[in-house]
Design an enzyme around this catalytic site. Structure first.
Site, PDB file in Angstrom:
ATOM      1  N   SER A 100       1.012  -1.436  -0.102  1.00 14.94           N
ATOM      2  CA  SER A 100      -0.117  -0.112  -0.181  1.00 14.94           C
ATOM      3  C   SER A 100       0.841   1.306  -0.178  1.00 14.94           C
ATOM      4  CB  SER A 100      -0.470   0.007   1.851  1.00 14.94           C
ATOM      5  OG  SER A 100      -1.162   1.274   1.241  1.00 14.94           O
ATOM      6  N   TYR A 133      -1.958  -1.205  11.000  1.00 14.13           N
ATOM      7  CA  TYR A 133      -2.012  -1.705   9.560  1.00 14.13           C
ATOM      8  C   TYR A 133      -1.193  -1.625   8.394  1.00 14.13           C
ATOM      9  CZ  TYR A 133      -3.890  -2.332   5.051  1.00 14.13           C
ATOM     10  OH  TYR A 133      -4.075  -2.129   3.340  1.00 14.13           O
ATOM     11  N   LYS A 165       2.558  -3.913   6.285  1.00 12.55           N
ATOM     12  CA  LYS A 165       2.279  -4.259   5.038  1.00 12.55           C
ATOM     13  C   LYS A 165       4.185  -3.667   4.554  1.00 12.55           C
ATOM     14  CE  LYS A 165      -1.070  -4.583   3.109  1.00 12.55           C
ATOM     15  NZ  LYS A 165      -1.606  -5.654   2.937  1.00 12.55           N
TER      16      LYS A 165
HETATM   17  N1  LIG Z   1      -8.764  -1.761  -0.690  1.00 16.18           N
HETATM   18  C1  LIG Z   1      -7.888  -0.550  -0.627  1.00 16.18           C
HETATM   19  O1  LIG Z   1      -7.905   0.530  -0.618  1.00 16.18           O
HETATM   20  C2  LIG Z   1      -6.311  -1.372  -0.750  1.00 16.18           C
HETATM   21  C3  LIG Z   1      -4.876  -0.850  -0.658  1.00 16.18           C
HETATM   22  C4  LIG Z   1      -3.821  -0.843  -0.678  1.00 16.18           C
HETATM   23  C5  LIG Z   1      -4.461  -2.429   0.087  1.00 16.18           C
HETATM   24  N2  LIG Z   1      -5.028  -2.824   0.178  1.00 16.18           N
HETATM   25  C6  LIG Z   1      -4.435  -4.373   0.816  1.00 16.18           C
HETATM   26  O2  LIG Z   1      -5.326  -5.297  -0.329  1.00 16.18           O
HETATM   27  C7  LIG Z   1      -5.612  -6.479   0.540  1.00 16.18           C
HETATM   28  C8  LIG Z   1      -7.127  -7.023  -0.958  1.00 16.18           C
HETATM   29  O3  LIG Z   1      -7.364  -5.768   0.004  1.00 16.18           O
HETATM   30  P1  LIG Z   1      -9.365  -5.462  -0.085  1.00 16.18           P
HETATM   31  O4  LIG Z   1      -9.548  -4.010  -0.044  1.00 16.18           O
HETATM   32  O5  LIG Z   1      -9.687  -6.237  -1.374  1.00 16.18           O
HETATM   33  O6  LIG Z   1      -9.689  -6.446   1.298  1.00 16.18           O
HETATM   34  P2  LIG Z   1     -11.638  -7.325   1.120  1.00 16.18           P
HETATM   35  O7  LIG Z   1     -10.992  -7.573   2.963  1.00 16.18           O
HETATM   36  O8  LIG Z   1     -12.295  -6.793   0.267  1.00 16.18           O
HETATM   37  O9  LIG Z   1     -10.152  -8.412   0.680  1.00 16.18           O
HETATM   38  C9  LIG Z   1      -9.311  -9.875   2.071  1.00 16.18           C
HETATM   39  C10 LIG Z   1     -10.056 -11.133   1.627  1.00 16.18           C
HETATM   40  O10 LIG Z   1      -9.530 -11.309   2.260  1.00 16.18           O
HETATM   41  C11 LIG Z   1      -9.840 -12.457   3.297  1.00 16.18           C
HETATM   42  N3  LIG Z   1      -8.925 -13.092   4.454  1.00 16.18           N
HETATM   43  C12 LIG Z   1      -9.220 -12.341   5.638  1.00 16.18           C
HETATM   44  N4  LIG Z   1      -8.157 -12.145   6.147  1.00 16.18           N
HETATM   45  C13 LIG Z   1      -7.425 -13.561   5.763  1.00 16.18           C
HETATM   46  C14 LIG Z   1      -7.323 -15.176   6.165  1.00 16.18           C
HETATM   47  N5  LIG Z   1      -6.417 -15.960   7.526  1.00 16.18           N
HETATM   48  N6  LIG Z   1      -8.093 -16.330   5.655  1.00 16.18           N
HETATM   49  C15 LIG Z   1      -8.073 -16.297   4.786  1.00 16.18           C
HETATM   50  N7  LIG Z   1      -8.464 -15.652   3.728  1.00 16.18           N
HETATM   51  C16 LIG Z   1      -8.658 -14.012   4.455  1.00 16.18           C
HETATM   52  C17 LIG Z   1     -11.132 -12.161   3.356  1.00 16.18           C
HETATM   53  O11 LIG Z   1     -11.837 -12.931   3.925  1.00 16.18           O
HETATM   54  C18 LIG Z   1     -11.228 -11.201   1.844  1.00 16.18           C
HETATM   55  O12 LIG Z   1     -12.629 -11.779   1.220  1.00 16.18           O
HETATM   56  C19 LIG Z   1      -4.880  -6.514   1.317  1.00 16.18           C
HETATM   57  O13 LIG Z   1      -4.043  -7.031   1.641  1.00 16.18           O
HETATM   58  C20 LIG Z   1      -5.151  -5.015   1.760  1.00 16.18           C
HETATM   59  O14 LIG Z   1      -4.661  -4.381   2.883  1.00 16.18           O
HETATM   60  C21 LIG Z   1      -6.473  -2.408  -0.062  1.00 16.18           C
END
Ligand SMILES: NC(=O)c1ccc[n+]([C@@H]2O[C@H](COP(=O)([O-])OP(=O)(O)OC[C@H]3O[C@@H](n4cnc5c(N)ncnc54)[C@H](O)[C@@H]3O)[C@@H](O)[C@H]2O)c1
Length: 346
Positions: free
Chosen positions: A127, A152, A156
């Site tokens: 991120s 959080y 990362k």
């Molecule tokens: N959405 C944003 O704004 C953003 C920005 C920068 C980075 N990210 C990173 O991108 C990635 C995806 O983000 P997103 O927005 O799709 O999030 P999200 O919460 O929609 O998706 C994450 C998925 O992982 C699953 N999950 C979480 N912990 C788990 C575990 N221990 N075992 C199995 N499944 C698990 C959840 O059920 C979910 O479906 C994450 O790592 C997040 O930190 C997101």
């Protein structure tokens, strides 16, 4: 035979769009998700779009034995895209151990199993939060990583370090960290999108939920920032562009095109938009007038962040194509679909 890719968190927001993009490119996809932040319905949405149901394993990546078992059951996994993580900044301040365990233990267990393979390929969801408030804008990958403002954000940074050290110790291990700016929008079919559970922490779901009448008004956290209109500036990237970038990064690993065995890329549009600009754009594409009020600044919010995307443009040969209007239009379509589904269920 098509390459078989593990997508962890593949039923989540960015993961589900990436699964569709991978399937469209002929990859065979296996998903691990524990449904902690999504719904099983997303699997149906993916199938509807791509006409292919990915293999789905429902378990928690913090279960080390299960992760090991998974790789024994699927010895032919060619690459991993690791999305699964907890991502709510505020919650991470209240419950840091949940975040360190979920985001780091899962990562370590996956890396340990992958490290047993020959020339494994790994893509990590990082991120722009690692940069904090950067001194120079737009932000290049060389900008210093700042002390994280939240557990959080720290997961990362530590995650990236763990991967870099793994690659250093094993030159055959190939990994890419993708630093996302602000992913928004939904698939144009409105079959999949962002499904925030509880009060959304991000601007766009807050906007669409307000517009649909689920929330009374939108709070704009501060209009006294040193920006042209006083509100914070972010780089909003359409999730469809982001999903495509994962396919490109994966192909880079599969085709051994990487320059070093650990690489980092910014993924953004390269353009910053203020909160008020986003509101205006949303009102234009939806035709809905948004009730909003200016409130105090929110703790931890930085003034402005947008990406220098030169490295991703030149080396990945990838560029964000979709506009803010297009992203907001798709997010609005998705919100209306969520409402329609809720009403049919009740
Ligand atoms: N959405 C944003 O704004 C953003 C920005 C920068 C980075 N990210 C990173 O991108 C990635 C995806 O983000 P997103 O927005 O799709 O999030 P999200 O919460 O929609 O998706 C994450 C998925 O992982 C699953 N999950 C979480 N912990 C788990 C575990 N221990 N075992 C199995 N499944 C698990 C959840 O059920 C979910 O479906 C994450 O790592 C997040 O930190 C997101």
């Amino acid at each position: 035979m098509n390459s078989k890719i593990l997508v962890t968190g593949g039923l989540g927001f960015i993961g589900s769009h990436t699964v569709v993009a991978l399937q469209e490119k002929g990859f065979e996809v296996v998903i691990i998700d524990n449904l902690s932040n999504t719904s099983i319905d997303v699997l149906g949405g993916i199938t509807k779009i791509s006409q292919k149901t990915p293999v789905f394993e429902n378990f928690d990546l913090r279960d080390k034995a299960k992760v090991k078992e998974f790789f024994e059951k699927h010895p032919d996994i060619d690459g991993v895209i690791h999305f699964a993580a907890s991502k709510a900044v505020g919650e991470s301040v209240i419950n840091p151990l949940l975040y360190y365990e979920n985001n780091l233990a899962s990562l370590i267990y996956l890396l340990k199993e992958l490290n047993k393979k020959e020339n494994p390929g790994f893509i990590f969801s990082s991120s722009c939060t690692v940069y904090g408030q950067a001194k120079d804008l737009p932000i290049t990958e060389d900008a210093p990583v700042k002390k994280a403002e939240s557990p959080y954000g720290n997961t990362k940074q530590i995650g990236e370090e763990i991967i870099a050290d793994t690659c250093k110790a094993n030159p055959g291990f190939r990994a890419i960290s993708l630093r996302y700016f602000n992913p928004i929008g939904a698939h144009p079919s409105a079959e999949i999108g962002e499904l925030p559970i509880g009060t959304p922490q991000n601007l766009i779901p807050f906007i669409t939920q307000t517009a649909i009448g689920e929330r009374e008004e939108l709070s704009v956290f501060g209009d006294d920032y040193p920006t042209p209109d006083g509100t914070c500036i972010r780089d909003y990237i359409h999730v469809m562009d982001l999903a495509r970038a994962h396919v490109v990064a994966l192909e880079r690993l599969m085709e051994n095109k990487e320059e070093t065995n650990y690489e980092v890329f910014n993924l953004g549009t390269g353009k910053g938009n203020s909160v008020l600009e986003v509101i205006k754009s949303f009102e234009k594409v939806s035709g809905v007038k948004l009730p909003y009020k200016i409130t105090d600044r929110r703790e931890g919010d930085i003034t402005a962040a947008y990406a220098d995307t030169t490295k991703a443009n030149d080396e990945l040969n990838w560029k964000a194509n979709l506009s803010l209007d297009e992203a907001l239009d798709s997010a609005w379509k998705w919100q209306k679909e969520v409402k329609r589904r809720t009403e049919t269920e009740n």
